[in-house]
Design a protein around this motif. Structure first.
Motif, mmCIF file in Angstrom:
data_model
loop_
_atom_site.group_PDB
_atom_site.id
_atom_site.type_symbol
_atom_site.label_atom_id
_atom_site.label_comp_id
_atom_site.label_asym_id
_atom_site.label_seq_id
_atom_site.Cartn_x
_atom_site.Cartn_y
_atom_site.Cartn_z
ATOM 1 N N GLY A 87 0.787 -1.226 0.000
ATOM 2 C CA GLY A 87 0.000 0.000 0.000
ATOM 3 C C GLY A 87 0.817 1.272 0.000
ATOM 4 N N GLN A 88 2.144 1.162 0.164
ATOM 5 C CA GLN A 88 2.998 2.352 0.211
ATOM 6 C C GLN A 88 3.168 2.949 -1.189
ATOM 7 O OE1 GLN A 88 6.649 1.737 2.324
ATOM 8 N NE2 GLN A 88 7.624 3.589 1.512
ATOM 9 N N PRO A 89 3.038 4.280 -1.349
ATOM 10 C CA PRO A 89 3.272 4.912 -2.663
ATOM 11 C C PRO A 89 4.723 4.731 -3.095
ATOM 12 C CG PRO A 89 2.066 6.393 -1.212
ATOM 13 C CD PRO A 89 2.550 5.255 -0.360
ATOM 14 N N LEU A 90 4.921 4.328 -4.344
ATOM 15 C CA LEU A 90 6.258 4.067 -4.856
ATOM 16 C C LEU A 90 6.709 5.094 -5.891
ATOM 17 C CD1 LEU A 90 5.944 0.229 -5.481
ATOM 18 C CD2 LEU A 90 6.919 1.377 -3.479
ATOM 19 N N MET A 91 5.786 5.510 -6.727
ATOM 20 C CA MET A 91 6.164 6.394 -7.833
ATOM 21 C C MET A 91 4.950 7.186 -8.277
ATOM 22 S SD MET A 91 7.829 5.331 -11.548
ATOM 23 C CE MET A 91 9.514 5.193 -10.928
ATOM 24 N N CYS A 150 -2.849 3.011 -8.383
ATOM 25 C CA CYS A 150 -3.849 3.416 -7.392
ATOM 26 C C CYS A 150 -5.231 3.556 -8.042
ATOM 27 C CB CYS A 150 -3.421 4.737 -6.750
ATOM 28 S SG CYS A 150 -4.551 5.346 -5.507
ATOM 29 N N ASP A 151 -6.282 3.036 -7.370
ATOM 30 C CA ASP A 151 -7.642 3.066 -7.926
ATOM 31 C C ASP A 151 -8.163 4.481 -8.123
ATOM 32 O OD1 ASP A 151 -7.759 0.328 -8.030
ATOM 33 O OD2 ASP A 151 -8.657 0.126 -6.034
ATOM 34 N N HIS A 152 -7.901 5.371 -7.173
ATOM 35 C CA HIS A 152 -8.469 6.717 -7.241
ATOM 36 C C HIS A 152 -7.504 7.752 -7.808
ATOM 37 C CE1 HIS A 152 -6.518 6.453 -3.247
ATOM 38 N NE2 HIS A 152 -6.184 7.718 -3.493
ATOM 39 N N ASP A 153 -6.280 7.347 -8.124
ATOM 40 C CA ASP A 153 -5.298 8.268 -8.714
ATOM 41 C C ASP A 153 -4.466 7.501 -9.740
ATOM 42 O OD1 ASP A 153 -3.417 10.113 -9.432
ATOM 43 O OD2 ASP A 153 -2.770 10.589 -7.395
ATOM 44 N N PRO A 154 -4.790 7.635 -11.035
ATOM 45 C CA PRO A 154 -4.060 6.881 -12.058
ATOM 46 C C PRO A 154 -2.615 7.315 -12.218
ATOM 47 C CG PRO A 154 -5.544 8.472 -13.071
ATOM 48 C CD PRO A 154 -5.839 8.489 -11.615
ATOM 49 N N ASN A 155 -2.210 8.381 -11.537
ATOM 50 C CA ASN A 155 -0.828 8.855 -11.625
ATOM 51 C C ASN A 155 0.009 8.432 -10.424
ATOM 52 O OD1 ASN A 155 -1.094 10.302 -14.122
ATOM 53 N ND2 ASN A 155 -2.182 11.910 -13.014
ATOM 54 N N LEU A 156 -0.492 7.455 -9.671
ATOM 55 C CA LEU A 156 0.220 6.998 -8.476
ATOM 56 C C LEU A 156 0.358 5.485 -8.514
ATOM 57 C CD1 LEU A 156 1.449 8.060 -5.810
ATOM 58 C CD2 LEU A 156 -0.757 7.572 -4.727
ATOM 59 N N LEU A 157 1.583 5.017 -8.288
ATOM 60 C CA LEU A 157 1.871 3.585 -8.268
ATOM 61 C C LEU A 157 2.132 3.156 -6.827
ATOM 62 C CD1 LEU A 157 2.323 1.167 -10.258
ATOM 63 C CD2 LEU A 157 4.769 1.673 -10.078
ATOM 64 N N LEU A 158 1.450 2.074 -6.409
ATOM 65 C CA LEU A 158 1.543 1.606 -5.036
ATOM 66 C C LEU A 158 2.201 0.235 -4.970
ATOM 67 C CD1 LEU A 158 -2.101 2.434 -3.873
ATOM 68 C CD2 LEU A 158 -0.076 3.920 -3.716
ATOM 69 N N ALA A 159 2.746 -0.064 -3.791
ATOM 70 C CA ALA A 159 3.266 -1.405 -3.544
ATOM 71 C C ALA A 159 2.094 -2.338 -3.261
ATOM 72 C CB ALA A 159 4.232 -1.386 -2.370
ATOM 73 N N GLU A 160 2.078 -3.461 -3.900
ATOM 74 C CA GLU A 160 1.023 -4.440 -3.687
ATOM 75 C C GLU A 160 1.421 -5.433 -2.604
ATOM 76 O OE1 GLU A 160 -2.078 -6.759 -6.634
ATOM 77 O OE2 GLU A 160 0.044 -6.750 -7.153
ATOM 78 N N GLN A 161 2.728 -5.476 -2.310
ATOM 79 C CA GLN A 161 3.229 -6.404 -1.301
ATOM 80 C C GLN A 161 4.446 -5.786 -0.632
ATOM 81 O OE1 GLN A 161 4.189 -9.708 -3.862
ATOM 82 N NE2 GLN A 161 6.291 -9.004 -4.163
ATOM 83 N N SER A 162 4.836 -6.322 0.471
ATOM 84 C CA SER A 162 6.046 -5.865 1.147
ATOM 85 C C SER A 162 7.260 -6.467 0.460
ATOM 86 C CB SER A 162 6.023 -6.261 2.623
ATOM 87 O OG SER A 162 4.918 -5.651 3.270
ATOM 88 N N GLY A 163 8.346 -5.729 0.463
ATOM 89 C CA GLY A 163 9.557 -6.244 -0.159
ATOM 90 C C GLY A 163 10.541 -5.135 -0.490
ATOM 91 N N ILE A 164 11.418 -5.417 -1.427
ATOM 92 C CA ILE A 164 12.478 -4.483 -1.809
ATOM 93 C C ILE A 164 12.066 -3.755 -3.083
ATOM 94 C CG2 ILE A 164 14.885 -4.286 -2.522
ATOM 95 C CD1 ILE A 164 15.445 -6.804 -0.938
ATOM 96 N N PRO A 165 12.062 -2.417 -3.074
ATOM 97 C CA PRO A 165 11.690 -1.682 -4.280
ATOM 98 C C PRO A 165 12.829 -1.657 -5.299
ATOM 99 C CG PRO A 165 12.275 -0.144 -2.560
ATOM 100 C CD PRO A 165 12.376 -1.516 -1.951
ATOM 101 N N VAL A 166 12.451 -1.807 -6.546
ATOM 102 C CA VAL A 166 13.421 -1.757 -7.639
ATOM 103 C C VAL A 166 12.885 -0.792 -8.681
ATOM 104 C CG1 VAL A 166 14.656 -3.046 -9.409
ATOM 105 C CG2 VAL A 166 14.085 -4.147 -7.222
ATOM 106 N N ARG A 167 13.648 0.206 -8.969
ATOM 107 C CA ARG A 167 13.181 1.228 -9.909
ATOM 108 C C ARG A 167 13.365 0.765 -11.348
ATOM 109 N NH1 ARG A 167 14.358 7.741 -9.760
ATOM 110 N NH2 ARG A 167 13.094 8.262 -11.570
#
Length: 550
Positions: free
Chosen positions: A201-205, A243-260
């Motif tokens: 659920g954390q915003p990524l990009m 994100c459902d309510h903001d098409p310009n926001l990408l969220l984490a679907e699971q916990s883990g290591i972010p990779v750009r």
């Protein structure tokens, strides 16, 4: 008192010379100029040839009087108003006015300027401050003196920006390149912060949409359209969701290591280890691996995703299908057989604080913040050895090969240690792409020529013997091939232009010091540095591989 040879015309606009009968004195140029001053006409425009003619006529006074002829009046000076000329540059992106100061006539006025601009269709980008400056400065000019000032400026279009993607979390490679600041503001290169993980659920990009741009204009009011930016969409990786309510926001679907990624992120489920040593054995994992300690000598770590190591990698072997990030450094040792016992291989980027006596291969960029010593680096992208401040970063010894540019703070070493750097190793691949496209273009030209020959043979037949279906097929094929030629020619031209532009930008850069002993190559050109230099760049200019100051 000397005879008065000059007079003002009835309309007050000119000065006339008249040597009337009975004048006792002979006019001279100095006398005429003195009389102009007496008449208040010394600022009038002088006709030099008319003065010469007037002085010559006085020689003939006696002869004219003898035959009873009237002596002629000659205009030797006239009042002239201020004049101006409007000139626009060929592209109509700037217009200037050249003013000639008046010869005793009316000075320049604002309405004069506006009327001249109107007559020349200069209607956009007119600067009021420039108009005021022009009026003020012309008042200080001597009669006939000229002044040129730009008065109107066009504006180039501001083309729209493509969609941009801004990461809201760092990944391990960015943390290595950006050491943490302590409370007193100092940067501790040993403290690179905690390893980065994200929660579901954390915003990524966030995506910043493309812009339309701002049209430009010429000084004649022609609109210069702006090219809108390209609207790119997210490419969500594994473990992420828009994100459902903001098409310009990408969220984490699971916990883990972010990779750009270029247009998105992915979140890897990671195997977490405190270290890799004889107790853990070799590691081979389908996914990403997070190692909070060191990888000790003799160990092998393999992952289909990314590998992140918080400590050192010493005399070990790492292989990843993604990026490899080693926070503290890579340590190898030269063996008796000249091989390097520490090998790093990644299909993505390799990032570390330093590397020494290591063999590193990567499919993208290799970046180090402190130094690379006596190592073999082969990167499909760029090789960068410098920190963000561009104060630290030395590349010396070994062999470094980059698909594109090589950038470092110091290249080589004081002792003249042999250092081999080869940039733009991708040139053969890129050249082949250009050549293949040109070959396809030439083949299409040959196909069109064959069809043209078939059409000529068909035309030689009597009309009643020409199969209608065959004629239509040939005509259709001809049109198809001509269309294909148009596309191929455009593609070939674009590829060639892109190659030439890239070739002009690729270089080997030392932003502080370039030492002797560096053996460099760019494309097929080689250059041996035989003396020390300050900030320098090695690049191809006018088809010559040369070293020039940065």
């Amino acid at each position: 008192m000397a005879d008065l040879f000059l007079r003002i015309s009835d309309d007050g606009q000119s000065v006339l010379f008249a040597a009337l009968p009975g004048h006792e004195s002979v006019p001279t140029r100095a006398l005429l100029l003195e009389q102009l001053h007496i008449l208040g006409a010394d600022s009038f425009y002088l006709f030099e040839k008319a003065i010469d003619s007037a002085l010559a006529i006085t020689v003939q006074d006696a002869e004219l009087e003898a035959v009873g002829s009237d002596l002629p009046s000659i205009v030797i000076a006239e009042r002239r108003n201020a004049s101006l000329v409007v000139k626009a540059e060929p592209d109509f992106m700037r217009a200037s006015i050249t003013v000639t100061a008046p010869f005793g006539g009316a000075p320049l006025t604002g309405s004069d300027i506006l009327e001249a601009l109107k007559q020349n269709r200069i209607v956009k980008g007119i600067r009021k401050t420039q108009l005021q400056q022009l009026l003020e400065q012309t008042q200080q000019l001597s009669p006939g003196e000229k002044l040129t000032l730009p008065i109107a400026f066009g504006r180039l279009p501001e083309h729209g920006r493509d969609s941009r993607f801004e990461a809201l979390v760092e990944d391990a490679s960015h943390r290595i390149l950006k050491p943490q600041a302590s409370d007193d503001g100092k940067v501790d290169m040993r403290d690179l912060g905690e390893l980065i993980t994200v929660k579901a659920g954390q915003p990524l990009m966030k995506r910043i949409p493309a812009t339309d741009g701002v049209p430009g204009f010429t000084v004649q009011g022609k609109v210069l359209p702006a090219k809108p930016g390209k609207d790119n969409e997210f490419q969500p990786g594994e473990g992420t969701v828009i994100c459902d309510h903001d098409p310009n926001l990408l969220l984490a679907e699971q916990s883990g290591i972010p990779v750009r990624k270029p247009r998105g992120m992915q979140v890897d489920e990671a195997l977490t280890l405190t270290g890799v040593n004889v107790a853990t054995g070799h590691i081979n994992f389908d996914g990403s691996i997070l190692i909070s300690g060191d990888v000790t000598p003799g160990m092998r770590v393999s992952a289909t995703g990314n590998i992140t190591v918080a400590g050192f990698v010493e005399l070990a072997e790492l292989k990843a299908g993604g990026d490899i990030s080693i926070i503290k450094g890579i340590i190898g040792r030269k063996q008796h057989d000249a091989k390097l016992a520490c090998t790093i291989e990644a299909k993505g980027n390799v990032t570390s604080k330093f590397a020494q006596f290591a063999e590193i291969t990567c499919g993208q960029n290799a970046q180090f913040t402190l130094h690379v010593l006596h190592s073999v680096i082969r990167a499909e992208g760029e090789v960068i050895v410098m920190d963000q401040s561009k104060r630290h970063g030395s590349l010396s010894g070994g062999i470094t090969e980059a698909g594109y540019s090589i950038r470092t703070v110091n290249l080589g070493a004081l002792a003249g240690i042999p250092t081999v750097v080869n940039a733009f190793t991708k040139f053969e691949t890129l050249q082949k792409q250009v050549q293949d496209k040109h070959r396809d273009y030439q083949l299409e030209i040959q196909n069109v020529e064959k069809i043209r020959q078939a059409q000529l043979k068909l035309l030689k037949l009597p009309e009643h013997k020409r199969p209608a279906e065959l004629s239509e097929r040939i005509q259709h094929a001809a049109e198809q091939h001509k269309t294909q030629i148009t596309y191929l020619e455009a593609d070939y031209q674009q590829l060639r232009d892109e190659y030439e532009e890239l070739r002009s930008r690729v270089m080997i850069t030392a932003v502080n010091r370039l030492y002797s002993g560096v053996q460099s190559r760019l494309e097929k050109e080689t250059l041996l540095i035989d003396q020390d230099h300050g900030p320098s760049k090695l690049h191809i200019s006018e088809q010559i591989f040369q070293c020039t100051p940065l």
